[in-house]
Write a protein that holds these residues in place. Structure first.
Motif, PDB file in Angstrom:
ATOM      1  N   ASP A  43       0.810  -1.228   0.000  1.00 57.79           N
ATOM      2  CA  ASP A  43       0.000   0.000   0.000  1.00 57.79           C
ATOM      3  C   ASP A  43       0.839   1.272   0.000  1.00 57.79           C
ATOM      4  N   VAL A  44       2.110   1.186   0.417  1.00 53.94           N
ATOM      5  CA  VAL A  44       2.961   2.386   0.428  1.00 53.94           C
ATOM      6  C   VAL A  44       3.929   2.387  -0.758  1.00 53.94           C
ATOM      7  N   THR A  45       3.664   1.522  -1.708  1.00 48.22           N
ATOM      8  CA  THR A  45       4.502   1.427  -2.895  1.00 48.22           C
ATOM      9  C   THR A  45       3.708   1.900  -4.098  1.00 48.22           C
ATOM     10  N   THR A  46       4.360   2.653  -4.971  1.00 43.61           N
ATOM     11  CA  THR A  46       3.681   3.193  -6.144  1.00 43.61           C
ATOM     12  C   THR A  46       4.381   2.750  -7.420  1.00 43.61           C
ATOM     13  N   ILE A  47       3.644   2.861  -8.525  1.00 42.73           N
ATOM     14  CA  ILE A  47       4.207   2.626  -9.852  1.00 42.73           C
ATOM     15  C   ILE A  47       4.707   3.963 -10.388  1.00 42.73           C
ATOM     16  N   GLU A  48       5.952   4.008 -10.790  1.00 41.99           N
ATOM     17  CA  GLU A  48       6.530   5.259 -11.258  1.00 41.99           C
ATOM     18  C   GLU A  48       7.259   5.054 -12.590  1.00 41.99           C
ATOM     19  N   HIS A  49       7.327   6.154 -13.359  1.00 41.53           N
ATOM     20  CA  HIS A  49       8.065   6.165 -14.626  1.00 41.53           C
ATOM     21  C   HIS A  49       9.533   6.465 -14.354  1.00 41.53           C
ATOM     22  N   ILE A  50      10.407   5.739 -15.009  1.00 38.99           N
ATOM     23  CA  ILE A  50      11.840   6.020 -14.864  1.00 38.99           C
ATOM     24  C   ILE A  50      12.188   7.277 -15.656  1.00 38.99           C
ATOM     25  N   ILE A  51      11.904   7.275 -16.962  1.00 41.41           N
ATOM     26  CA  ILE A  51      11.902   8.548 -17.693  1.00 41.41           C
ATOM     27  C   ILE A  51      10.547   9.164 -17.411  1.00 41.41           C
ATOM     28  N   PRO A  52      10.487  10.306 -16.738  1.00 41.63           N
ATOM     29  CA  PRO A  52       9.205  10.855 -16.285  1.00 41.63           C
ATOM     30  C   PRO A  52       8.302  11.283 -17.432  1.00 41.63           C
ATOM     31  N   GLN A  53       6.996  11.251 -17.165  1.00 44.71           N
ATOM     32  CA  GLN A  53       6.029  11.679 -18.186  1.00 44.71           C
ATOM     33  C   GLN A  53       6.198  13.162 -18.509  1.00 44.71           C
ATOM     34  N   GLN A  54       6.407  13.962 -17.486  1.00 46.19           N
ATOM     35  CA  GLN A  54       6.670  15.392 -17.698  1.00 46.19           C
ATOM     36  C   GLN A  54       8.176  15.587 -17.623  1.00 46.19           C
ATOM     37  N   TYR A  55       8.827  15.172 -18.682  1.00 50.23           N
ATOM     38  CA  TYR A  55      10.287  15.124 -18.682  1.00 50.23           C
ATOM     39  C   TYR A  55      10.898  16.512 -18.872  1.00 50.23           C
ATOM     40  N   SER A  56      12.128  16.644 -18.384  1.00 47.76           N
ATOM     41  CA  SER A  56      12.850  17.917 -18.497  1.00 47.76           C
ATOM     42  C   SER A  56      13.848  17.834 -19.639  1.00 47.76           C
ATOM     43  N   THR A  57      14.669  18.852 -19.739  1.00 50.44           N
ATOM     44  CA  THR A  57      15.662  18.935 -20.824  1.00 50.44           C
ATOM     45  C   THR A  57      16.588  17.734 -20.823  1.00 50.44           C
ATOM     46  N   TYR A  58      16.926  17.222 -19.633  1.00 52.91           N
ATOM     47  CA  TYR A  58      17.874  16.109 -19.561  1.00 52.91           C
ATOM     48  C   TYR A  58      17.391  14.920 -20.380  1.00 52.91           C
ATOM     49  N   TRP A  59      16.089  14.634 -20.307  1.00 53.44           N
ATOM     50  CA  TRP A  59      15.529  13.446 -20.948  1.00 53.44           C
ATOM     51  C   TRP A  59      15.025  13.723 -22.366  1.00 53.44           C
ATOM     52  N   LEU A  60      15.170  14.953 -22.826  1.00 55.75           N
ATOM     53  CA  LEU A  60      14.591  15.337 -24.117  1.00 55.75           C
ATOM     54  C   LEU A  60      15.146  14.495 -25.265  1.00 55.75           C
ATOM     55  N   ASP A  61      16.456  14.284 -25.305  1.00 58.03           N
ATOM     56  CA  ASP A  61      17.065  13.542 -26.411  1.00 58.03           C
ATOM     57  C   ASP A  61      16.554  12.114 -26.484  1.00 58.03           C
ATOM     58  N   GLN A  62      16.416  11.440 -25.310  1.00 54.94           N
ATOM     59  CA  GLN A  62      15.951  10.056 -25.312  1.00 54.94           C
ATOM     60  C   GLN A  62      14.527   9.946 -25.849  1.00 54.94           C
ATOM     61  N   ASN A  79      12.783  14.760 -12.156  1.00 54.39           N
ATOM     62  CA  ASN A  79      13.459  14.891 -13.446  1.00 54.39           C
ATOM     63  C   ASN A  79      14.975  14.871 -13.320  1.00 54.39           C
ATOM     64  N   LEU A  80      15.462  14.346 -12.229  1.00 56.64           N
ATOM     65  CA  LEU A  80      16.914  14.277 -12.077  1.00 56.64           C
ATOM     66  C   LEU A  80      17.516  13.357 -13.131  1.00 56.64           C
ATOM     67  N   SER A  81      18.798  13.510 -13.336  1.00 55.08           N
ATOM     68  CA  SER A  81      19.470  12.780 -14.409  1.00 55.08           C
ATOM     69  C   SER A  81      19.511  11.285 -14.136  1.00 55.08           C
ATOM     70  N   TRP A  82      19.813  10.511 -15.197  1.00 56.59           N
ATOM     71  CA  TRP A  82      19.930   9.076 -15.054  1.00 56.59           C
ATOM     72  C   TRP A  82      21.021   8.723 -14.050  1.00 56.59           C
ATOM     73  N   GLU A  83      22.116   9.457 -14.029  1.00 55.37           N
ATOM     74  CA  GLU A  83      23.210   9.160 -13.116  1.00 55.37           C
ATOM     75  C   GLU A  83      22.746   9.244 -11.662  1.00 55.37           C
ATOM     76  N   VAL A  84      21.927  10.258 -11.363  1.00 56.69           N
ATOM     77  CA  VAL A  84      21.421  10.411  -9.995  1.00 56.69           C
ATOM     78  C   VAL A  84      20.432   9.289  -9.668  1.00 56.69           C
ATOM     79  N   LYS A  85      19.503   9.042 -10.592  1.00 52.78           N
ATOM     80  CA  LYS A  85      18.517   7.981 -10.365  1.00 52.78           C
ATOM     81  C   LYS A  85      19.204   6.628 -10.244  1.00 52.78           C
TER      82      LYS A  85
END
Length: 630
Positions: free
Chosen positions: A500-519, A560-566
């Motif tokens: 119940d305290v666990t959620t489903i999350e996107h690794i590359i976020p749906q509302q992505y920032s500049t970092y994820w734009l190229d992917q 929206n932190l970078s892949w390296e941080v995640k």
């Protein structure tokens, strides 16, 4: 009738909560309302304003042998017990606190008037207010609330009602601890002189049980279970039977309800719903028109079963009629009802992980009564676990898009067959297991699955793609166990208790920032129109491989932190996260490979499901676009 204050109320005699009453159920909301009422009473020219509290219905009763030395004025509180219990607790807290503030003589007087009286030897004590001695909270009130260490409590389990009593005591202790001597004295005077009650004594020719039911329905509604106990006690009194039989049945009713209440309230933080339990048992005891009785229909049915003209009503959907109410009819019913109560608790607090998984998939009454019947009837643990495992497989397959192998309401019919004492249990069990096996061995059409998974992407508003799959979190928890085995680990990173305290999350976020734009644009730029680009982006972000379980809102801090941080944060997370963190990059290639691995695991979960690579690709990315996605 003249309204009187508590000083005069307690001059009337001694008060007991009868055995057919519910336990103490007030919580912080009602306690605050009472405290606010007391606080708002104004003192004008030395006189306190009066505040009408309500009516208390009393029924004269007999003193116990151990109480006859004190008085014959004993009364059952037929209505008003919640208010009277609360005020008695508050009075006790105030009187106890008076040790340093009040003269000892006044304190002794108040104890004798509002709390208890002691005989000449000092060894016997009679409380002014308490529960009937057969009630489960009888001694708990005296030992833990009124701090009487001479009362021996033979049960250390604190049920919900006992917990409510403790909470009320602590609530009032907190309210008065910072009050001055004069402020406490004012509260005491308000309670004993300003609060007014109508006291009505029920005459012998008045139906006490009917009064109880009618009066209690004005306040916090009685549950069906509470009303049923009241009804059965009433019917027992009306039966033509020897006096000793009447006493025995009343005692059995009280014992049965004590067993039920103690079972349902065993977890003081999560009291199991009484009406759901009653309707669940009735769904086993009588065959309903639908698969199970709703709470409303259960109430109608139960009071047709137990009324003065029960033989006028249908037994079930057949032409048979209900039997007349008798000692045996009541006795048989209450024993079966109370026998199921500990099983019902075990069902909800099971030590079997498979049961918790099944209830995660389906918490319907049909499923619950089937599991409860298995727990009740099957003593061989291995056989029990085999059946539960088959049930989980059926429920899981029913929730894979494109697969529907069984109407899950069938489990209610299985439960009734197994519960019935008229059939050969082993024969019926074999029939049920064979039917379950037939469902599990039914044909699976891959194309139906492919098309159904693809349809997850066609929804315009809200969640899209695999984020719409209703049991995705369940599936990823299953994959978590698979990864634990693959990594040869023994400890859980995320357990089913964390569900119940666990959620489903996107690794590359749906509302992505500049970092994820190229992917993301690497995928969408392969299309020409804006609609195609938009759709391709949604397919990509909501693909199975881009989704994982994260505990305690972890993703909100990663955002929206970078892949390296995640990647670094994922190394200390669930096995799903650790598996993801092993990738040097997180692009369409890694998302595709993780998605393919998860579909291979789906094939493992469903033997016989063999998807081609093209079908897997089509499921993951809506349609085959190899130039774009791989």
């Amino acid at each position: 009738m003249e309204a009187i204050n508590l000083n005069r109320v307690f001059s009337e005699g001694f008060f007991r909560i009868p055995d057919y009453q519910r336990g103490y159920s007030w919580n912080e909301k009602q306690l605050n309302e009472l405290w606010d009422d007391v606080d708002e009473i104004q003192e004008v020219d030395g006189e306190l304003k009066k505040h009408y509290v309500g009516t208390i219905f009393l029924e004269r009763t007999k003193a116990l042998d151990s109480e006859k030395w004190i008085s014959d004025d004993f009364f059952y509180v037929v209505d008003g017990q919640q208010r009277l219990t609360t005020l008695n607790i508050l009075l006790f807290v105030l009187i106890q606190s008076s040790e340093t503030g009040y003269a000892d003589k006044r304190k002794e007087t108040w104890i004798e008037k509002f709390l208890y009286q002691i005989n000449q030897s000092g060894h016997s004590k009679v409380y002014k207010f308490g529960y009937q001695d057969s009630d489960k909270n009888y001694k708990f009130l005296y030992q833990n609330i009124f701090e009487d260490k001479s009362e021996l409590l033979d049960n250390s389990i604190i049920n919900l009602y006992a917990k409510n009593l403790l909470f009320a005591k602590q609530f009032f202790e907190d309210k008065i601890k910072n009050l001055t001597y004069s402020e406490r004295d004012l509260v005491f005077r308000k309670i004993t002189t300003s609060l007014l009650f109508d006291i009505r004594k029920i005459e012998k020719d008045l139906d006490v049980q009917a009064v109880f039911e009618t009066m209690n329905n004005r306040g916090k509604p009685l549950t069906i279970l509470e009303k049923l106990k009241n009804r059965l006690i009433y019917l027992n009194e009306k039966l033509v039977q020897p006096h000793e039989d009447r006493n025995k049945l009343r005692k059995d009713i009280n014992t049965a309800w004590g067993k039920i209440y103690n079972s349902l309230a065993k977890d003081s933080n999560n009291y199991l719903d009484e009406d759901e339990f009653l309707s669940a048992h009735l769904s086993l005891y009588r065959r309903p028109k639908d698969s199970v009785f709703s709470e409303k229909l259960a109430e109608e049915k139960i009071f047709k079963m137990f009324c003065n003209k029960s033989e006028k009503y249908d037994l079930d959907e057949s032409d048979a009629k209900e039997a007349k109410v008798s000692h045996k009819k009541i006795s048989d019913y209450i024993f079966q009802l109370s026998d199921l109560a500990p099983i019902w608790y075990e069902l909800h607090k099971s030590s079997f992980p498979i049961i918790n998984k099944i209830l995660t998939l389906n918490r319907s009454k049909e499923i619950k009564i089937f599991i409860a019947t298995l727990l009740y009837k099957i003593k061989d643990k291995d056989i029990l676990l085999q059946i539960l495992d088959d049930l989980e497989k059926i429920l899981f397959r029913n929730r894979v898009p494109g697969i529907w192998i069984m109407d899950e309401r069938n489990t209610a019919s299985w439960a009734r067959k197994l519960y019935s004492e008229n059939d050969d249990f082993n024969e019926v069990l074999l029939e049920v297991r064979t039917e379950m096996s037939d469902y599990l061995n039914s044909e699976i059409l891959n194309q139906n699955i492919v098309n159904a998974f693809k349809s997850l992407y066609t929804y315009v508003k809200g969640a899209k793609g695999f984020h719409r799959w209703g049991i995705l979190k369940y599936y990823l928890f299953e994959y978590e166990e698979e990864l634990k085995l693959r990594f040869k680990e023994t400890n859980d990173k995320v357990s089913w208790s964390d569900y119940d305290v666990t959620t489903i999350e996107h690794i590359i976020p749906q509302q992505y920032s500049t970092y994820w734009l190229d992917q993301v644009k690497e995928v969408s730029n392969c299309f020409d129109s804006e609609d195609e680009k938009y759709f391709a982006e949604k397919v990509f972000l909501n693909s199975l491989g881009n989704l994982t379980i994260l505990k305690n809102g972890k993703n909100s801090s990663l955002g929206n932190l970078s892949w390296e941080v995640k990647q670094d944060r994922f190394t200390t997370g669930s096995y799903n996260e650790i598996d993801i963190s092993r990738n040097k990059y997180w692009t369409k290639k890694e998302i595709f490979e993780r998605g393919m691995g998860l579909l291979v695991f789906l094939e493992k979960k469903i033997p016989g499901l063999l998807l081609s690579d093209d079908e897997k690709h089509e499921i993951l990315f809506y349609e085959k676009q190899e130039s774009v996605f791989i």
